[in-house]
Design a protein around this motif. Structure first.
Motif, PDB file in Angstrom:
ATOM      1  N   ARG A  29     -54.745 -17.951 -15.187  1.00  0.00           N
ATOM      2  CA  ARG A  29     -55.442 -18.341 -13.960  1.00  0.00           C
ATOM      3  C   ARG A  29     -54.733 -19.497 -13.264  1.00  0.00           C
ATOM      4  O   ARG A  29     -54.691 -19.574 -12.051  1.00  0.00           O
ATOM      5  CB  ARG A  29     -56.883 -18.742 -14.280  1.00  0.00           C
ATOM      6  N   HIS A  30     -54.197 -20.439 -14.057  1.00  0.00           N
ATOM      7  CA  HIS A  30     -53.484 -21.613 -13.545  1.00  0.00           C
ATOM      8  C   HIS A  30     -52.292 -21.141 -12.711  1.00  0.00           C
ATOM      9  O   HIS A  30     -51.426 -20.422 -13.214  1.00  0.00           O
ATOM     10  CB  HIS A  30     -53.047 -22.445 -14.747  1.00  0.00           C
ATOM     11  N   ALA A  31     -52.238 -21.556 -11.426  1.00  0.00           N
ATOM     12  CA  ALA A  31     -51.287 -20.955 -10.480  1.00  0.00           C
ATOM     13  C   ALA A  31     -49.922 -21.639 -10.444  1.00  0.00           C
ATOM     14  O   ALA A  31     -49.054 -21.251  -9.671  1.00  0.00           O
ATOM     15  CB  ALA A  31     -51.900 -20.958  -9.081  1.00  0.00           C
ATOM     16  N   GLU A  32     -49.722 -22.650 -11.283  1.00  0.00           N
ATOM     17  CA  GLU A  32     -48.483 -23.426 -11.226  1.00  0.00           C
ATOM     18  C   GLU A  32     -47.300 -22.695 -11.853  1.00  0.00           C
ATOM     19  O   GLU A  32     -46.152 -23.107 -11.671  1.00  0.00           O
ATOM     20  CB  GLU A  32     -48.708 -24.766 -11.944  1.00  0.00           C
ATOM     21  N   GLY A  33     -47.573 -21.627 -12.601  1.00  0.00           N
ATOM     22  CA  GLY A  33     -46.486 -20.865 -13.213  1.00  0.00           C
ATOM     23  C   GLY A  33     -46.000 -21.430 -14.527  1.00  0.00           C
ATOM     24  O   GLY A  33     -44.956 -21.002 -15.035  1.00  0.00           O
ATOM     25  N   ASN A  34     -46.732 -22.389 -15.087  1.00  0.00           N
ATOM     26  CA  ASN A  34     -46.290 -22.960 -16.365  1.00  0.00           C
ATOM     27  C   ASN A  34     -47.412 -22.952 -17.409  1.00  0.00           C
ATOM     28  O   ASN A  34     -47.444 -23.798 -18.299  1.00  0.00           O
ATOM     29  CB  ASN A  34     -45.744 -24.377 -16.169  1.00  0.00           C
ATOM     30  N   SER A  35     -48.307 -21.964 -17.286  1.00  0.00           N
ATOM     31  CA  SER A  35     -49.421 -21.886 -18.245  1.00  0.00           C
ATOM     32  C   SER A  35     -48.934 -21.698 -19.673  1.00  0.00           C
ATOM     33  O   SER A  35     -49.549 -22.199 -20.615  1.00  0.00           O
ATOM     34  CB  SER A  35     -50.356 -20.735 -17.879  1.00  0.00           C
ATOM     35  N   GLY A  39     -46.403 -23.047 -20.976  1.00  0.00           N
ATOM     36  CA  GLY A  39     -46.082 -24.403 -21.441  1.00  0.00           C
ATOM     37  C   GLY A  39     -47.317 -25.195 -21.825  1.00  0.00           C
ATOM     38  O   GLY A  39     -47.312 -25.926 -22.822  1.00  0.00           O
ATOM     39  N   HIS A  40     -48.398 -25.043 -21.052  1.00  0.00           N
ATOM     40  CA  HIS A  40     -49.642 -25.748 -21.384  1.00  0.00           C
ATOM     41  C   HIS A  40     -50.199 -25.258 -22.720  1.00  0.00           C
ATOM     42  O   HIS A  40     -50.644 -26.055 -23.551  1.00  0.00           O
ATOM     43  CB  HIS A  40     -50.679 -25.539 -20.281  1.00  0.00           C
ATOM     44  N   VAL A  41     -50.168 -23.933 -22.933  1.00  0.00           N
ATOM     45  CA  VAL A  41     -50.689 -23.371 -24.187  1.00  0.00           C
ATOM     46  C   VAL A  41     -49.856 -23.864 -25.373  1.00  0.00           C
ATOM     47  O   VAL A  41     -50.373 -24.332 -26.389  1.00  0.00           O
ATOM     48  CB  VAL A  41     -50.697 -21.826 -24.131  1.00  0.00           C
TER      49      VAL A  41
HETATM   50 ZN    ZN Z   1     -49.299 -26.610 -14.904  1.00  0.00          ZN
END
Ligand code: ZN
Length: 132
Positions: free
Chosen positions: A75-81, A83-85
């Motif tokens: 859902r996160h639109a920044e394209g780096n989900s 990386g967050h996970v």
């Molecule tokens: Zn992000």
């Protein structure tokens, strides 16, 4: 608290920061205590793992990418989900005991800065906890 910079060159990369932490410990002169190694980032982390066979790091990165692929249903639109996970799976810090003026790491253990959304210039904080 102390801070140093890490420059990463890839989207996913493990960088061995053990020697930097050891140098800082020598300068600090703490005999017994602990060192908190902390990454103030949401798409990076700190881990401790094997330094002898570089395939261990490759396997870790490959398995993390299986859990959180770059292209996924996020859902996160920044394209780096991804990386967050990965950042939450690995964790932002490690607490390492200091014994007799040395990091109490095992023979094959090294401290790694884990990049999950590089390349970037990152920071690592060291918080020294002196024992009695
Ligand atoms: Zn992000």
């Amino acid at each position: 608290m102390e801070c140093f910079e890490v420059r990463t060159r890839s989207r996913n990369e493990f960088i061995d920061i053990t020697e930097t932490v050891r140098e800082r410990l020598r300068a600090k002169g703490i005999r017994d205590g602990a060192c908190l190694v902390y990454a103030p980032h949401t798409t990076a982390g700190i881990t401790i793992n094997e330094n002898a066979d570089p395939d261990v790091q490759r396997d870790l990165q490959a398995q993390l990418s299986r859990i959180a692929p770059q292209e996924g249903l996020y859902r996160h639109a920044e394209g780096n989900s991804d990386g967050h996970v990965k950042s939450s799976l690995v964790g932002a810090s490690q607490l390492i005991p200091i014994e007799g003026g040395r990091l109490a790491l095992g023979q094959w253990q090294a401290i790694y800065f884990c990049e999950f959304d590089g390349p970037r210039t990152r920071r690592v904080y060291l918080q020294w906890l002196a024992g009695v």
